[in-house]
Design a protein around this motif. Structure first.
Motif, PDB file in Angstrom:
ATOM      1  N   ALA A 188      11.934  -7.951  -6.474  1.00  0.00           N
ATOM      2  CA  ALA A 188      12.206  -7.032  -7.395  1.00  0.00           C
ATOM      3  C   ALA A 188      11.124  -6.018  -7.608  1.00  0.00           C
ATOM      4  N   TYR A 189      11.011  -4.984  -7.937  1.00  0.00           N
ATOM      5  CA  TYR A 189       9.968  -3.996  -8.148  1.00  0.00           C
ATOM      6  C   TYR A 189      10.052  -3.650  -9.585  1.00  0.00           C
ATOM      7  N   HIS A 190       8.761  -4.209 -10.322  1.00  0.00           N
ATOM      8  CA  HIS A 190       8.865  -3.966 -11.701  1.00  0.00           C
ATOM      9  C   HIS A 190       8.000  -2.412 -11.743  1.00  0.00           C
ATOM     10  N   VAL A 191       8.785  -1.441 -11.746  1.00  0.00           N
ATOM     11  CA  VAL A 191       8.164  -0.181 -11.423  1.00  0.00           C
ATOM     12  C   VAL A 191       6.988   0.299 -12.470  1.00  0.00           C
ATOM     13  N   SER A 192       6.581   1.492 -12.053  1.00  0.00           N
ATOM     14  CA  SER A 192       5.569   2.235 -12.891  1.00  0.00           C
ATOM     15  C   SER A 192       6.058   2.547 -14.253  1.00  0.00           C
ATOM     16  N   GLY A 193       7.078   3.050 -14.670  1.00  0.00           N
ATOM     17  CA  GLY A 193       7.375   3.234 -15.899  1.00  0.00           C
ATOM     18  C   GLY A 193       7.686   2.179 -16.761  1.00  0.00           C
TER      19      GLY A 193
ATOM     20  N   ALA B 117      18.666  -2.150  -2.926  1.00  0.00           N
ATOM     21  CA  ALA B 117      19.279  -1.542  -4.081  1.00  0.00           C
ATOM     22  C   ALA B 117      18.417  -0.741  -4.835  1.00  0.00           C
ATOM     23  N   LYS B 118      18.069   0.517  -4.358  1.00  0.00           N
ATOM     24  CA  LYS B 118      17.214   1.388  -5.001  1.00  0.00           C
ATOM     25  C   LYS B 118      17.817   2.385  -5.827  1.00  0.00           C
ATOM     26  N   TYR B 119      17.614   2.375  -7.119  1.00  0.00           N
ATOM     27  CA  TYR B 119      18.398   3.269  -7.944  1.00  0.00           C
ATOM     28  C   TYR B 119      17.573   4.696  -8.090  1.00  0.00           C
TER      29      TYR B 119
ATOM     30  N   ASP C  82      16.745  16.667  -6.956  1.00  0.00           N
ATOM     31  CA  ASP C  82      16.403  15.275  -7.274  1.00  0.00           C
ATOM     32  C   ASP C  82      16.443  14.382  -6.111  1.00  0.00           C
ATOM     33  N   ARG C  83      16.688  12.959  -6.460  1.00  0.00           N
ATOM     34  CA  ARG C  83      16.694  12.174  -5.095  1.00  0.00           C
ATOM     35  C   ARG C  83      18.170  11.426  -5.231  1.00  0.00           C
ATOM     36  N   ARG C  84      19.222  12.314  -6.048  1.00  0.00           N
ATOM     37  CA  ARG C  84      20.387  11.506  -6.358  1.00  0.00           C
ATOM     38  C   ARG C  84      21.224  11.506  -5.189  1.00  0.00           C
TER      39      ARG C  84
ATOM     40  N   ILE D 158       8.486   9.139   3.715  1.00  0.00           N
ATOM     41  CA  ILE D 158       7.526  10.294   3.923  1.00  0.00           C
ATOM     42  C   ILE D 158       7.335  11.132   2.432  1.00  0.00           C
ATOM     43  N   ASP D 159       7.957  10.774   1.524  1.00  0.00           N
ATOM     44  CA  ASP D 159       7.690  11.574   0.303  1.00  0.00           C
ATOM     45  C   ASP D 159       6.337  11.938  -0.356  1.00  0.00           C
ATOM     46  N   GLU D 160       5.493  10.802  -0.048  1.00  0.00           N
ATOM     47  CA  GLU D 160       3.905  11.025  -0.298  1.00  0.00           C
ATOM     48  C   GLU D 160       3.266  12.185   0.607  1.00  0.00           C
TER      49      GLU D 160
ATOM     50  N   THR E 104       3.291  -2.404   3.960  1.00  0.00           N
ATOM     51  CA  THR E 104       3.191  -1.235   3.404  1.00  0.00           C
ATOM     52  C   THR E 104       4.661  -0.455   3.133  1.00  0.00           C
ATOM     53  N   ASP E 105       4.564   0.352   2.225  1.00  0.00           N
ATOM     54  CA  ASP E 105       5.565   1.137   2.055  1.00  0.00           C
ATOM     55  C   ASP E 105       5.801   2.277   3.239  1.00  0.00           C
ATOM     56  N   VAL E 106       7.041   2.317   3.679  1.00  0.00           N
ATOM     57  CA  VAL E 106       7.334   3.063   4.561  1.00  0.00           C
ATOM     58  C   VAL E 106       8.696   4.424   3.927  1.00  0.00           C
TER      59      VAL E 106
ATOM     60  N   PRO F 258      10.511  -0.087   3.804  1.00  0.00           N
ATOM     61  CA  PRO F 258      11.031   1.131   3.856  1.00  0.00           C
ATOM     62  C   PRO F 258      11.835   1.476   2.402  1.00  0.00           C
ATOM     63  N   SER F 259      11.375   2.522   1.908  1.00  0.00           N
ATOM     64  CA  SER F 259      11.897   2.944   0.405  1.00  0.00           C
ATOM     65  C   SER F 259      12.609   4.185   0.181  1.00  0.00           C
ATOM     66  N   ASP F 260      12.742   4.551   1.583  1.00  0.00           N
ATOM     67  CA  ASP F 260      13.317   5.887   1.476  1.00  0.00           C
ATOM     68  C   ASP F 260      14.822   6.306   1.108  1.00  0.00           C
TER      69      ASP F 260
ATOM     70  N   LEU G  10       0.861  -1.268  -0.054  1.00  0.00           N
ATOM     71  CA  LEU G  10       0.014   0.214   0.050  1.00  0.00           C
ATOM     72  C   LEU G  10       0.811   1.331  -0.051  1.00  0.00           C
ATOM     73  N   PHE G  11       0.598   2.218  -0.649  1.00  0.00           N
ATOM     74  CA  PHE G  11       0.908   3.510  -0.857  1.00  0.00           C
ATOM     75  C   PHE G  11       0.020   4.527  -0.391  1.00  0.00           C
ATOM     76  N   GLY G  12       0.153   5.547   0.308  1.00  0.00           N
ATOM     77  CA  GLY G  12      -0.857   6.464   0.864  1.00  0.00           C
ATOM     78  C   GLY G  12      -0.732   7.630  -0.107  1.00  0.00           C
TER      79      GLY G  12
ATOM     80  N   PRO H 130       5.751   7.735 -13.752  1.00  0.00           N
ATOM     81  CA  PRO H 130       4.445   7.610 -13.647  1.00  0.00           C
ATOM     82  C   PRO H 130       3.937   7.506 -12.200  1.00  0.00           C
ATOM     83  N   PHE H 131       4.735   6.835 -11.259  1.00  0.00           N
ATOM     84  CA  PHE H 131       4.188   6.777  -9.745  1.00  0.00           C
ATOM     85  C   PHE H 131       4.258   7.880  -9.189  1.00  0.00           C
ATOM     86  N   ARG H 132       5.213   8.883  -9.712  1.00  0.00           N
ATOM     87  CA  ARG H 132       5.492  10.141  -9.100  1.00  0.00           C
ATOM     88  C   ARG H 132       4.006  11.094  -9.269  1.00  0.00           C
ATOM     89  N   ASP H 133       3.254  10.990 -10.527  1.00  0.00           N
ATOM     90  CA  ASP H 133       2.334  11.647 -10.983  1.00  0.00           C
ATOM     91  C   ASP H 133       0.985  10.889 -10.302  1.00  0.00           C
TER      92      ASP H 133
END
Ligand code: PBG
Length: 322
Positions: A270-275, A194-196, A216-218, A121-123, A117-119, A164-166, A78-80, A203-206
């Protein structure tokens, strides 16, 4: 063994033969379905850049969760999307926050489903960063307590696992410590290890309205050029108490998944992400490729690289075909 004595095509002749020698299998057991939950009632807004995915109020999230469960999918994440945001993301640990309410409703209706749950704070923050902000810096240590608070509030609401995804340093240890202090020593942590820093999160950020408002998040997510550093991140997370190791995104990082599968004896996700989802969706809609086949081939490739678990917006569609 040389041609013509050995002919690889012999074992490809029929589907039955191919089934017998198939090395990798995909099952609904491997799938985790990500969902976006929000405030209000009767909300089911399709996310423009992710057709087939919605922002859902709690009772509609229950319907989706049930459907996923009935298709054989064991888990959701879940993402809030909260009603209001602030500097520190305090909506993220409210007892009746969007995620907390959705957890309760889903666990009531489908008690056996694993609710992750995704932990992060960005959302929940006005600035859209995954850590507290001071000037143009993203603070690390000051953020850890907030993440731990959020994880505990999810556990209190009934979450079965936190993720945790932070990408703050030390967050797995901070979360593990707080969960243990509060009596949640049996709640596993799935670490986005290993989150790049990836363009594939667009699309997720949208969907979550969580694009950073500056920079940015670099300075916290990893440089896509680095493989060995990924192994160090995994080592740290395991030492800090992670139960599942995650790589994100998936398709552009199959080598990372493969290395982790070979170097560590921990479950790998592995997270097959929004894009990755939206690219196949869009090309399919344009008639440029066969969406179903591209989806199944992608998910199978992620399995072949070594992931036991795949977080994917295609979970329900894939499960229907399995
Ligand atoms: C951060 C988070 C992100 C995703 C999952 N958790 C966005 C980011 O790091 O910018 C992306 C997931 C996706 O693209 O599907 N809370």
């Amino acid at each position: 063994m040389y041609f013509p004595t050995y002919r690889p095509r012999r074992m490809r002749e029929t589907e039955s033969l191919r089934r017998m020698v198939r090395e990798t299998r995909l099952s609904p057991d491997n799938l985790i379905y990500p969902m976006f939950v929000t405030f209000g009632k009767g909300v089911k807004d399709e996310i423009k850049s992710m057709p087939g995915n919605y922002r859902l109020s709690a009772e509609n999230a229950v319907v989706e969760a049930k459907e996923a469960w009935n298709l054989g999918i064991p888990a959701i994440i879940l993402f809030g999307i909260p009603e209001t945001k602030d500097e520190e993301g305090s909506e993220g640990w409210r007892e009746d926050g969007v995620v907390q309410n959705a957890i309760k409703a889903i666990k009531d209706a489908v008690p056996e489903m694993v609710v992750i749950t995704d932990v992060c704070i960005d959302e929940y923050t006005t600035h859209g960063h995954c850590g507290l902000v001071k000037g143009d810096k993203i603070l690390n240590d000051e953020t850890l307590e907030l993440l731990a608070r959020m994880a505990v509030s999810h556990a209190k609401a009934g979450a079965d696992m936190v993720a945790p995804s932070d990408m703050m340093d030390g967050r797995v240890a901070a979360i593990r410590g707080s969960l243990d202090d509060e009596g949640f020593e049996n709640i596993p942590i799935m670490a986005y290890s290993a989150k790049y820093a990836s363009a594939f999160y667009g699309p997720f950020r949208d969907a979550a309205d969580s694009a950073p408002k500056f920079g940015d998040r670099r300075s916290y997510q990893m440089d896509p050029a680095n493989g060995r550093e990924g192994m160090r991140e995994v080592t740290l997370d395991i030492e800090e108490g992670a139960d599942i190791i995650m790589v994100k995104p998936a398709l552009a990082y199959l080598d990372i998944i493969y290395r982790i599968r070979n170097e560590f004896d921990y479950p790998v996700a592995a997270y097959h992400v929004s894009g990755e989802y939206s690219m196949i969706k869009a090309a399919g809609k344009m008639g440029w490729l066969d969406e179903d086949r591209a989806m199944m081939e992608s998910l199978l490739a992620i399995r072949r690289a070594g992931a036991e678990m795949i977080l994917t917006y295609y979970a329900k569609e894939a499960a229907k075909r399995l």
